[in-house]
Design a protein around this motif. Structure first.
Motif, PDB file in Angstrom:
ATOM      1  N   ASP A 125      -0.936  -2.173  -3.816  1.00  0.00           N
ATOM      2  CA  ASP A 125      -0.268  -2.278  -5.117  1.00  0.00           C
ATOM      3  C   ASP A 125       0.657  -1.082  -5.357  1.00  0.00           C
ATOM      4  N   LYS A 126       0.202   0.120  -4.972  1.00  0.00           N
ATOM      5  CA  LYS A 126       1.032   1.311  -5.160  1.00  0.00           C
ATOM      6  C   LYS A 126       2.277   1.238  -4.270  1.00  0.00           C
ATOM      7  N   ILE A 127       2.098   0.796  -3.042  1.00  0.00           N
ATOM      8  CA  ILE A 127       3.226   0.679  -2.114  1.00  0.00           C
ATOM      9  C   ILE A 127       4.261  -0.304  -2.660  1.00  0.00           C
ATOM     10  N   ARG A 128       3.789  -1.435  -3.163  1.00  0.00           N
ATOM     11  CA  ARG A 128       4.714  -2.428  -3.722  1.00  0.00           C
ATOM     12  C   ARG A 128       5.411  -1.904  -4.970  1.00  0.00           C
ATOM     13  N   ALA A 129       4.654  -1.176  -5.799  1.00  0.00           N
ATOM     14  CA  ALA A 129       5.243  -0.637  -7.030  1.00  0.00           C
ATOM     15  C   ALA A 129       6.346   0.369  -6.737  1.00  0.00           C
ATOM     16  N   LEU A 130       6.201   1.079  -5.627  1.00  0.00           N
ATOM     17  CA  LEU A 130       7.236   2.041  -5.242  1.00  0.00           C
ATOM     18  C   LEU A 130       8.474   1.341  -4.669  1.00  0.00           C
ATOM     19  N   GLY A 131       8.332   0.061  -4.351  1.00  0.00           N
ATOM     20  CA  GLY A 131       9.452  -0.698  -3.813  1.00  0.00           C
ATOM     21  C   GLY A 131       9.774  -0.372  -2.369  1.00  0.00           C
ATOM     22  N   ILE A 132       8.743   0.020  -1.598  1.00  0.00           N
ATOM     23  CA  ILE A 132       9.008   0.479  -0.227  1.00  0.00           C
ATOM     24  C   ILE A 132       8.366  -0.389   0.850  1.00  0.00           C
ATOM     25  N   GLU A 133       7.601  -1.391   0.460  1.00  0.00           N
ATOM     26  CA  GLU A 133       6.867  -2.180   1.455  1.00  0.00           C
ATOM     27  C   GLU A 133       7.782  -2.767   2.519  1.00  0.00           C
TER      28      GLU A 133
END
Length: 225
Positions: A125-133
Motif C-alpha cells: 500500500d505504501k509503495i502504491r501510494a508513493l506512485g512508484i510500483e
C-alpha cells in the motif's frame, strides 16, 4: 568483469520518509479520535507515536503501549489500529527527487528491484501510494516470501528474480546491519543512504536521492574502465 545491470532498493527511510509519514499520520489520529479530550498535548502525542513506531514489532503491541502511556480508552485500540492498517499509506511521503531518480535509472536501462521487511499488504500500500510500483521490475516483501533482511537468502531471491548476479547489482539502503552488510558480503556494490562517511561495507554514502544515478554510473565506469 560483470557490468552493473540492476539497482535494488530498501523502502523505509530509503525511498519513503518514514519519519515525516509517521508525523502526518499521528497528527491525523490525534484529530480523528479527539485525543485532546484526554488532556494529551498534540506535540507530545506526535513525538511519542513516532518514537514508538520506529521500533520493529507488532503494531498491536505498539498501540497497546500508546493507549497505556496516554491513558486512552482501550476501546479505541482496535479502531486506531485498523485505521493505521487501512489509511497509513495515505500519509506516505517519499524523499525529494524520488520519481525523477527512478525515471533516470529506468531511462538508462537498469533493472530496478526492491527488498523490504514488513507486512505484505502494508508495504505494498505504501509503495502504491508513493506512485512508484510501476518503475520496479521486482518487489520482494518479507512477509510474502517468508524471509527477512538481513538473511542473505532474501537478497539472493531478488537477484534471481531480476536475473542478475551480485556483481551486477547495486544495493541502496539506510541500515548497515540489515542492508549494507549482507549486500556487500554477497558481492554487491552498496550505497548507504545516510549523511555519513563510507565504511568497509559501503562504497558510497549519501542522503540525496538525486545523487544515486551518478553514483551508480560511477560503478559502471569502474567496471568497464
Amino acid at each position: 568483469m560483470n557490468n552493473i545491470a540492476a539497482v535494488i532498493f530498501d523502502l523505509d527511510q530509503t525511498l519513503l520518509d518514514k519519519h515525516q509519514s509517521l508525523i502526518g499520520f499521528a497528527n491525523h489520529q490525534y484529530v480523528a479520535y479527539a485525543l485532546e479530550a484526554y488532556r494529551i498535548d498534540k506535540g507530545e502525542y506526535v513525538r511519542k507515536f513516532t518514537e514508538m513506531n520506529y521500533v520493529v514489532r507488532p503494531k498491536g503491541e505498539v498501540y497497546r503501549d500508546i493507549i497505556d502511556f496516554f491513558a486512552i480508552d482501550s476501546s479505541l485500540l482496535p479502531v486506531m489500529l485498523e485505521d493505521l492498517n487501512q489509511n497509513f499509506s495515505k500519509y506516505a511521503i517519499g524523499y525529494p527527487g524520488l520519481i525523477e531518480m527512478l525515471i533516470g535509472l529506468k531511462k538508462a536501462a537498469f533493472k530496478l528491484g526492491m527488498i523490504t521487511n514488513g507486512r505484505a499488504f502494508y508495504q505494498r500500500d505504501k509503495i502504491r501510494a508513493l506512485g512508484i510500483e510501476g518503475y520496479f521490475d521486482d518487489i520482494v516483501i518479507s512477509e510474502a516470501v517468508g524471509l527477512r533482511k538481513p538473511d542473505p537468502a532474501i537478497f539472493q531471491l531478488s537477484l534471481s528474480n531480476l536475473n542478475v548476479s551480485a556483481a551486477e547489482a547495486v544495493f541502496v539502503g539506510d541500515n548497515i546491519k540489515k542492508d549494507m552488510i549482507p549486500a556487500k558480503e554477497l558481492g554487491m556494490r552498496t550505497i548507504w543512504k545516510q549523511r555519513a562517511d563510507p565504511n568497509e561495507y559501503t562504497d558510497f554514502a549519501c542522503d540525496d536521492l538525486s545523487e544515486i544515478p551518478n553514483l551508480v554510473y560511477s560503478f559502471v565506469q569502474t567496471k568497464t574502465g
